[in-house]
Design a protein around this motif. Sequence first.
Motif, PDB file in Angstrom:
ATOM      1  N   ALA A   1     -36.907  12.532  22.058  1.00 25.65           N
ATOM      2  CA  ALA A   1     -36.492  13.866  21.590  1.00 25.65           C
ATOM      3  C   ALA A   1     -35.907  13.884  20.173  1.00 25.65           C
ATOM      4  O   ALA A   1     -36.333  14.719  19.356  1.00 25.65           O
ATOM      5  N   PRO A   2     -34.950  13.017  19.824  1.00 30.85           N
ATOM      6  CA  PRO A   2     -34.375  13.111  18.469  1.00 30.85           C
ATOM      7  C   PRO A   2     -35.376  12.913  17.330  1.00 30.85           C
ATOM      8  O   PRO A   2     -35.387  13.718  16.398  1.00 30.85           O
ATOM      9  N   PRO A   3     -36.243  11.879  17.387  1.00 32.50           N
ATOM     10  CA  PRO A   3     -37.169  11.752  16.255  1.00 32.50           C
ATOM     11  C   PRO A   3     -38.188  12.890  16.184  1.00 32.50           C
ATOM     12  O   PRO A   3     -38.582  13.289  15.082  1.00 32.50           O
ATOM     13  N   LEU A   4     -38.597  13.423  17.344  1.00 32.99           N
ATOM     14  CA  LEU A   4     -39.514  14.563  17.299  1.00 32.99           C
ATOM     15  C   LEU A   4     -38.830  15.787  16.703  1.00 32.99           C
ATOM     16  O   LEU A   4     -39.429  16.521  15.914  1.00 32.99           O
TER      17      LEU A   4
ATOM     18  N   SER B   1     -36.713  21.581   0.803  1.00 38.07           N
ATOM     19  CA  SER B   1     -36.820  20.254   0.193  1.00 38.07           C
ATOM     20  C   SER B   1     -38.292  19.968  -0.076  1.00 38.07           C
ATOM     21  O   SER B   1     -39.108  19.945   0.840  1.00 38.07           O
ATOM     22  N   SER B   2     -38.606  19.743  -1.334  1.00 39.35           N
ATOM     23  CA  SER B   2     -40.005  19.496  -1.686  1.00 39.35           C
ATOM     24  C   SER B   2     -40.483  18.109  -1.269  1.00 39.35           C
ATOM     25  O   SER B   2     -41.683  17.856  -1.235  1.00 39.35           O
ATOM     26  N   THR B   3     -39.568  17.212  -0.942  1.00 41.54           N
ATOM     27  CA  THR B   3     -39.957  15.859  -0.545  1.00 41.54           C
ATOM     28  C   THR B   3     -39.807  15.613   0.955  1.00 41.54           C
ATOM     29  O   THR B   3     -40.006  14.493   1.416  1.00 41.54           O
ATOM     30  N   ALA B   4     -39.456  16.636   1.719  1.00 41.84           N
ATOM     31  CA  ALA B   4     -39.236  16.466   3.155  1.00 41.84           C
ATOM     32  C   ALA B   4     -40.502  16.052   3.899  1.00 41.84           C
ATOM     33  O   ALA B   4     -40.420  15.414   4.949  1.00 41.84           O
ATOM     34  N   TRP B   5     -41.665  16.362   3.359  1.00 40.80           N
ATOM     35  CA  TRP B   5     -42.920  16.009   4.013  1.00 40.80           C
ATOM     36  C   TRP B   5     -43.026  14.502   4.238  1.00 40.80           C
ATOM     37  O   TRP B   5     -43.660  14.053   5.176  1.00 40.80           O
ATOM     38  N   GLY B   6     -42.387  13.731   3.379  1.00 39.63           N
ATOM     39  CA  GLY B   6     -42.464  12.274   3.481  1.00 39.63           C
ATOM     40  C   GLY B   6     -41.739  11.709   4.685  1.00 39.63           C
ATOM     41  O   GLY B   6     -41.973  10.566   5.066  1.00 39.63           O
ATOM     42  N   ALA B   7     -40.868  12.477   5.314  1.00 39.80           N
ATOM     43  CA  ALA B   7     -40.125  11.990   6.472  1.00 39.80           C
ATOM     44  C   ALA B   7     -40.739  12.437   7.799  1.00 39.80           C
ATOM     45  O   ALA B   7     -40.291  12.005   8.854  1.00 39.80           O
ATOM     46  N   VAL B   8     -41.750  13.272   7.745  1.00 37.65           N
ATOM     47  CA  VAL B   8     -42.351  13.795   8.981  1.00 37.65           C
ATOM     48  C   VAL B   8     -43.037  12.683   9.769  1.00 37.65           C
ATOM     49  O   VAL B   8     -42.751  12.471  10.950  1.00 37.65           O
ATOM     50  N   ALA B   9     -43.936  11.964   9.150  1.00 38.88           N
ATOM     51  CA  ALA B   9     -44.703  10.922   9.850  1.00 38.88           C
ATOM     52  C   ALA B   9     -43.829   9.755  10.329  1.00 38.88           C
ATOM     53  O   ALA B   9     -44.006   9.295  11.462  1.00 38.88           O
ATOM     54  N   PRO B  10     -42.896   9.247   9.527  1.00 41.69           N
ATOM     55  CA  PRO B  10     -42.077   8.143  10.042  1.00 41.69           C
ATOM     56  C   PRO B  10     -41.287   8.504  11.295  1.00 41.69           C
ATOM     57  O   PRO B  10     -41.205   7.712  12.227  1.00 41.69           O
ATOM     58  N   TRP B  11     -40.704   9.697  11.319  1.00 46.79           N
ATOM     59  CA  TRP B  11     -39.941  10.090  12.513  1.00 46.79           C
ATOM     60  C   TRP B  11     -40.870  10.320  13.692  1.00 46.79           C
ATOM     61  O   TRP B  11     -40.572   9.899  14.817  1.00 46.79           O
ATOM     62  N   ALA B  12     -41.982  10.965  13.483  1.00 48.77           N
ATOM     63  CA  ALA B  12     -42.928  11.220  14.580  1.00 48.77           C
ATOM     64  C   ALA B  12     -43.525   9.913  15.101  1.00 48.77           C
ATOM     65  O   ALA B  12     -43.790   9.778  16.298  1.00 48.77           O
TER      66      ALA B  12
ATOM     67  N   LEU C   1     -44.015   8.353  18.927  1.00 56.43           N
ATOM     68  CA  LEU C   1     -45.336   7.940  19.391  1.00 56.43           C
ATOM     69  C   LEU C   1     -45.315   6.499  19.893  1.00 56.43           C
ATOM     70  O   LEU C   1     -45.914   6.185  20.930  1.00 56.43           O
ATOM     71  N   LEU C   2     -44.618   5.618  19.190  1.00 55.17           N
ATOM     72  CA  LEU C   2     -44.525   4.223  19.634  1.00 55.17           C
ATOM     73  C   LEU C   2     -43.828   4.111  20.987  1.00 55.17           C
ATOM     74  O   LEU C   2     -44.239   3.317  21.835  1.00 55.17           O
ATOM     75  N   ILE C   3     -42.791   4.889  21.204  1.00 58.73           N
ATOM     76  CA  ILE C   3     -42.112   4.885  22.506  1.00 58.73           C
ATOM     77  C   ILE C   3     -43.071   5.376  23.593  1.00 58.73           C
ATOM     78  O   ILE C   3     -43.126   4.816  24.690  1.00 58.73           O
ATOM     79  N   LEU C   4     -43.840   6.431  23.299  1.00 56.64           N
ATOM     80  CA  LEU C   4     -44.821   6.922  24.276  1.00 56.64           C
ATOM     81  C   LEU C   4     -45.882   5.869  24.584  1.00 56.64           C
ATOM     82  O   LEU C   4     -46.292   5.705  25.737  1.00 56.64           O
ATOM     83  N   ILE C   5     -46.323   5.137  23.561  1.00 51.61           N
ATOM     84  CA  ILE C   5     -47.317   4.079  23.772  1.00 51.61           C
ATOM     85  C   ILE C   5     -46.737   2.981  24.654  1.00 51.61           C
ATOM     86  O   ILE C   5     -47.382   2.527  25.611  1.00 51.61           O
TER      87      ILE C   5
END
Length: 143
Positions: free
Chosen positions: A88-91, A106-117, A121-125
């Motif tokens: 839940a927290p990283p999602l 924040s114009s650079t916030a897009w860069g943190a979307v994939a690392p947190w998601a 995903l790794l926990i689900l795997i």
Amino acid sequence: MRAAPARLWRRLDWRGLALASTGISWISYGASLTAQPRYGTVRGITVLLDIMPMTAWGWGWIGCGLLCLAYCCSPAGRDLPGLAGAIAPPLLWSLAYALGWVSGASSTAWGAVAPWASHALLILIIARVTRRKLIVPVVRYGE
């Protein structure tokens, strides 16, 4: 003396190790959010700060980390609250960064979307790969 680590590993396994390490990480990250949040984090998750202050979000991370630790030795299938606490927290953070980027906070916030998601995903795997296998006989009719 060797029996204790072996017994612990039988209880923990890879699934429990993922929950335990995630729990420690979330507690540490939550503590840093409550003590002194970074400027980029505050800017990136502006949409969440309209709901609760950063200290409350930090305590949320700590609570989820404690949940992970509480369920890390539970058998597969009975550790679902711990898995929810790990995912839940990283999602939520990933969604907040995406909304922060889209809203222009924040114009650079897009860069943190994939690392947190990706952590979620790794926990689900890990949860999928380490699930308890049920042995069910194959019944074929007409043979």
